[in-house]
Design an enzyme around this catalytic site. Structure first.
Site, PDB file in Angstrom:
ATOM      1  N   HIS A  26       9.176   5.332   1.189  1.00 54.91           N
ATOM      2  CA  HIS A  26       7.803   4.985   0.797  1.00 54.91           C
ATOM      3  C   HIS A  26       7.157   4.061   1.825  1.00 54.91           C
ATOM      4  O   HIS A  26       7.786   3.128   2.303  1.00 54.91           O
ATOM      5  CB  HIS A  26       7.793   4.308  -0.584  1.00 54.91           C
ATOM      6  CG  HIS A  26       8.053   5.294  -1.685  1.00 54.91           C
ATOM      7  ND1 HIS A  26       9.292   5.835  -1.901  1.00 54.91           N
ATOM      8  CD2 HIS A  26       7.212   5.859  -2.588  1.00 54.91           C
ATOM      9  CE1 HIS A  26       9.212   6.695  -2.906  1.00 54.91           C
ATOM     10  NE2 HIS A  26       7.966   6.727  -3.336  1.00 54.91           N
ATOM     11  N   PRO A  27       5.882   4.331   2.123  1.00 53.50           N
ATOM     12  CA  PRO A  27       5.170   3.457   3.065  1.00 53.50           C
ATOM     13  C   PRO A  27       4.803   2.141   2.386  1.00 53.50           C
ATOM     14  O   PRO A  27       4.604   2.114   1.170  1.00 53.50           O
ATOM     15  CB  PRO A  27       3.907   4.255   3.376  1.00 53.50           C
ATOM     16  CG  PRO A  27       3.646   5.016   2.107  1.00 53.50           C
ATOM     17  CD  PRO A  27       5.007   5.367   1.545  1.00 53.50           C
TER      18      PRO A  27
ATOM     19  N   SER B  82      -0.281   9.479  -0.922  1.00 52.63           N
ATOM     20  CA  SER B  82      -0.178   8.028  -0.844  1.00 52.63           C
ATOM     21  C   SER B  82      -1.536   7.410  -0.516  1.00 52.63           C
ATOM     22  O   SER B  82      -1.921   6.372  -1.064  1.00 52.63           O
ATOM     23  CB  SER B  82       0.871   7.638   0.209  1.00 52.63           C
ATOM     24  OG  SER B  82       0.987   6.252   0.256  1.00 52.63           O
TER      25      SER B  82
ATOM     26  N   GLN C 204      -3.348   4.629  -2.820  1.00 49.75           N
ATOM     27  CA  GLN C 204      -3.671   3.279  -2.326  1.00 49.75           C
ATOM     28  C   GLN C 204      -5.171   3.000  -2.483  1.00 49.75           C
ATOM     29  O   GLN C 204      -5.571   1.882  -2.800  1.00 49.75           O
ATOM     30  CB  GLN C 204      -3.198   3.131  -0.878  1.00 49.75           C
ATOM     31  CG  GLN C 204      -1.682   3.364  -0.767  1.00 49.75           C
ATOM     32  CD  GLN C 204      -1.039   2.672   0.412  1.00 49.75           C
ATOM     33  OE1 GLN C 204      -1.546   1.670   0.901  1.00 49.75           O
ATOM     34  NE2 GLN C 204       0.116   3.169   0.846  1.00 49.75           N
TER      35      GLN C 204
ATOM     36  N   PHE D  65       8.802  -2.800  -1.055  1.00 53.65           N
ATOM     37  CA  PHE D  65       8.250  -3.006  -2.402  1.00 53.65           C
ATOM     38  C   PHE D  65       7.524  -1.720  -2.811  1.00 53.65           C
ATOM     39  O   PHE D  65       6.632  -1.256  -2.102  1.00 53.65           O
ATOM     40  CB  PHE D  65       7.259  -4.171  -2.352  1.00 53.65           C
ATOM     41  CG  PHE D  65       6.445  -4.357  -3.596  1.00 53.65           C
ATOM     42  CD1 PHE D  65       7.027  -4.878  -4.749  1.00 53.65           C
ATOM     43  CD2 PHE D  65       5.089  -4.043  -3.614  1.00 53.65           C
ATOM     44  CE1 PHE D  65       6.275  -5.065  -5.896  1.00 53.65           C
ATOM     45  CE2 PHE D  65       4.322  -4.235  -4.754  1.00 53.65           C
ATOM     46  CZ  PHE D  65       4.918  -4.746  -5.898  1.00 53.65           C
ATOM     47  N   VAL D  66       7.938  -1.149  -3.942  1.00 53.58           N
ATOM     48  CA  VAL D  66       7.298   0.084  -4.419  1.00 53.58           C
ATOM     49  C   VAL D  66       6.743  -0.146  -5.817  1.00 53.58           C
ATOM     50  O   VAL D  66       7.435  -0.661  -6.703  1.00 53.58           O
ATOM     51  CB  VAL D  66       8.285   1.276  -4.419  1.00 53.58           C
ATOM     52  CG1 VAL D  66       7.635   2.515  -5.047  1.00 53.58           C
ATOM     53  CG2 VAL D  66       8.735   1.599  -2.992  1.00 53.58           C
ATOM     54  N   ILE D  67       5.485   0.238  -5.992  1.00 56.67           N
ATOM     55  CA  ILE D  67       4.828   0.121  -7.292  1.00 56.67           C
ATOM     56  C   ILE D  67       3.871   1.308  -7.427  1.00 56.67           C
ATOM     57  O   ILE D  67       3.361   1.795  -6.410  1.00 56.67           O
ATOM     58  CB  ILE D  67       4.068  -1.233  -7.408  1.00 56.67           C
ATOM     59  CG1 ILE D  67       3.569  -1.479  -8.828  1.00 56.67           C
ATOM     60  CG2 ILE D  67       2.910  -1.312  -6.416  1.00 56.67           C
ATOM     61  CD1 ILE D  67       3.131  -2.924  -9.081  1.00 56.67           C
ATOM     62  N   CYS D  68       3.673   1.771  -8.657  1.00 54.78           N
ATOM     63  CA  CYS D  68       2.768   2.910  -8.873  1.00 54.78           C
ATOM     64  C   CYS D  68       1.328   2.413  -8.708  1.00 54.78           C
ATOM     65  O   CYS D  68       0.776   1.770  -9.599  1.00 54.78           O
ATOM     66  CB  CYS D  68       2.997   3.492 -10.271  1.00 54.78           C
ATOM     67  SG  CYS D  68       1.883   4.852 -10.635  1.00 54.78           S
ATOM     68  N   ALA D  69       0.741   2.693  -7.558  1.00 50.65           N
ATOM     69  CA  ALA D  69      -0.569   2.131  -7.219  1.00 50.65           C
ATOM     70  C   ALA D  69      -1.664   2.657  -8.149  1.00 50.65           C
ATOM     71  O   ALA D  69      -2.625   1.949  -8.426  1.00 50.65           O
ATOM     72  CB  ALA D  69      -0.905   2.435  -5.758  1.00 50.65           C
TER      73      ALA D  69
END
Ligand SMILES: NC(=O)N[C@H]1NC(=O)NC1=O
Length: 174
Positions: A71-72, A88, A92, A123-127
């Site tokens: 993930h970016p 993505s 974002q 850090f990954v979160i459902c944007a």
């Protein structure tokens, strides 16, 4: 082929077309779609989501970390270069990350680096389910967790991102 599919159309896709449509429902991780193609027919989109999630859950921790690493960073270098995947980039934008002030951007950059230094994955979160304020708050709070906790939380966020990407291809028929 139309932009969206019904579940019957999904079940008729050959392997190549299936990967073409679902290869990025987990970012840069087409093996997840490749692994579940054999489980057709899917009753509905939740069934397909479940199959992908089960595959991810069965990965060893090193594999789960790998999924996170694909993930970016949010508002990171790839975003600045315009090199994000279409999915993505839209996510974002939906969180308002493209409208951050220079101060917010710097804070997110610095915290992303701290997070990556501490845990060894981004850090990954459902944007789509969080606005920029919640993301900035979330990353600061999650920095306090253990690596094991963050591996779990990150993977659960990947599953949420996956569900929304699936729904954009196969809208819920209910
Ligand atoms: N780092 C990170 O959370 N990236 C992801 N989140 C999201 O919703 N889309 C992404 O690419």
């Amino acid at each position: 082929m139309s932009d969206v599919l019904t579940i019957s159309q999904v079940n008729e896709l050959n392997y190549e077309d299936f990967i073409g449509r679902f290869g990025n429902v987990i970012e840069h991780c087409s093996i997840c779609a490749a692994a579940v193609w054999r489980f057709r027919p899917f009753h509905d989109i939740r069934h397909l989501h479940q199959a992908i999630c089960s595959f991810v859950d069965l990965l060893p921790n090193t594999g789960k970390e790998g999924v996170l690493r694909l993930h970016p960073d949010l508002a990171g270098r790839l975003a600045e270069l315009g090199s994000l995947t279409q999915e993505s980039s839209a996510e974002q934008k939906a969180a308002g990350l493209d409208t951050m002030t220079p101060e917010e951007k710097q804070l997110l950059k610095d915290t992303n680096s701290k997070y990556r230094d501490k845990f060894g994955f981004p850090f990954v979160i459902c944007a789509r389910q969080n606005k920029k304020e919640a993301i900035l708050k979330g990353i600061v709070e999650r920095l306090e967790h253990s690596a094991a906790e963050e591996l779990n939380i990150g993977i659960e966020e990947v599953k949420k991102i996956c569900m929304l990407r699936l729904l954009s291809i196969v809208p819920d028929e209910k």
